[in-house]
Structure formats: C-alpha cells, structure tokens
Design an enzyme around this catalytic site. Structure first.
Site, PDB file in Angstrom:
ATOM      1  N   MET A  41       0.823  -1.208   0.000  1.00 20.35           N
ATOM      2  CA  MET A  41       0.000   0.000   0.000  1.00 20.35           C
ATOM      3  C   MET A  41       0.855   1.256   0.000  1.00 20.35           C
ATOM      4  O   MET A  41       1.889   1.316   0.640  1.00 20.35           O
ATOM      5  CB  MET A  41      -0.876  -0.016   1.261  1.00 20.35           C
ATOM      6  N   CYS A  42       0.364   2.274  -0.742  1.00 19.82           N
ATOM      7  CA  CYS A  42       0.920   3.627  -0.666  1.00 19.82           C
ATOM      8  C   CYS A  42      -0.279   4.583  -0.574  1.00 19.82           C
ATOM      9  O   CYS A  42      -1.315   4.214  -0.043  1.00 19.82           O
ATOM     10  CB  CYS A  42       1.848   3.934  -1.839  1.00 19.82           C
ATOM     11  N   ARG A  43      -0.161   5.792  -1.078  1.00 18.99           N
ATOM     12  CA  ARG A  43      -1.273   6.740  -0.970  1.00 18.99           C
ATOM     13  C   ARG A  43      -2.386   6.422  -1.965  1.00 18.99           C
ATOM     14  O   ARG A  43      -3.556   6.374  -1.589  1.00 18.99           O
ATOM     15  CB  ARG A  43      -0.774   8.174  -1.176  1.00 18.99           C
TER      16      ARG A  43
END
Length: 114
Positions: A65-67
């Site tokens: 996950m990232c933004r």
C-alpha cells in the site's frame, strides 16, 4: 513482450489479519496508517529488503500500500519478480480511508491520509 497483469485487490477486501506493507514516506505514515502494518518507505526499500523478506518468510501474502497505488504497484511488481506472493492495494490509503477501514496515527491526533 507480454507482462502478466499486476495482482491487485480492493482496499475493502483486504483481510483484517493481512500483512500490510506500507511503502509511503515517514510523514505520510505518521499521519495515518493501518495498525500492525510493516513500514518500509519505497525510498529505503532496497536497503531494507532484508526486513521485508523476514516479514514474508512464512510465505504470507503481502498487501502493498501507498497513498493511491502507484508506488505500491512498483514494489508489488518487484516482489512478484522476486518470487513473493504480493498484491497491490488498489487506490491505496485513500481507498482504505474511503472504505471506512481503521487507521491509527503516530501523532496522537485522529488519523488521516496525507
């Protein structure tokens, strides 16, 4: 040359006991993250790859996950190429927040996505 589609999953479908690998930077993490996630910023990923392999040593699937999903897609692709079971979380933390999933912050303030 054909590339296999990148494995991905909707934020709402990530199991509550999943191994979440958060590749955002430190300020983003501090503002709000998934409780229990492993935090290895993409900028440190190669240098800290040993930590990642240790977390995945038992063959667990990593939910990366990232933004919004761009950085995590690159890391997911790298992990898959290395033979690890990894999936990209579509929409990242913004989708996680929109799905009403729980977040915590390092600041003591209410968690939010930076």
């Amino acid at each position: 040359m054909n590339f296999a589609p990148l494995p991905s999953v909707d934020a709402a479908a990530v199991p509550s006991d999943a191994l979440v690998l958060d590749v955002r930077e430190h300020d983003e993490w501090a503002a709000g993250h998934v409780e229990g996630a492993v935090h290895v910023p993409m900028s440190d990923f190669v240098a800290r790859f040993g930590e990642v392999t240790k977390a995945l040593a038992d063959g667990r699937q990593a939910f990366v996950m990232c933004r919004v999903g761009g950085r995590s897609a690159q890391v997911t692709q790298y992990l898959v190429q290395q033979g690890y079971d990894a999936v990209n979380v579509d929409g990242g933390m913004l989708a996680w927040e929109s799905a009403g999933r729980a977040m915590v912050a390092d600041t003591g303030e209410p968690a939010f996505v930076l």
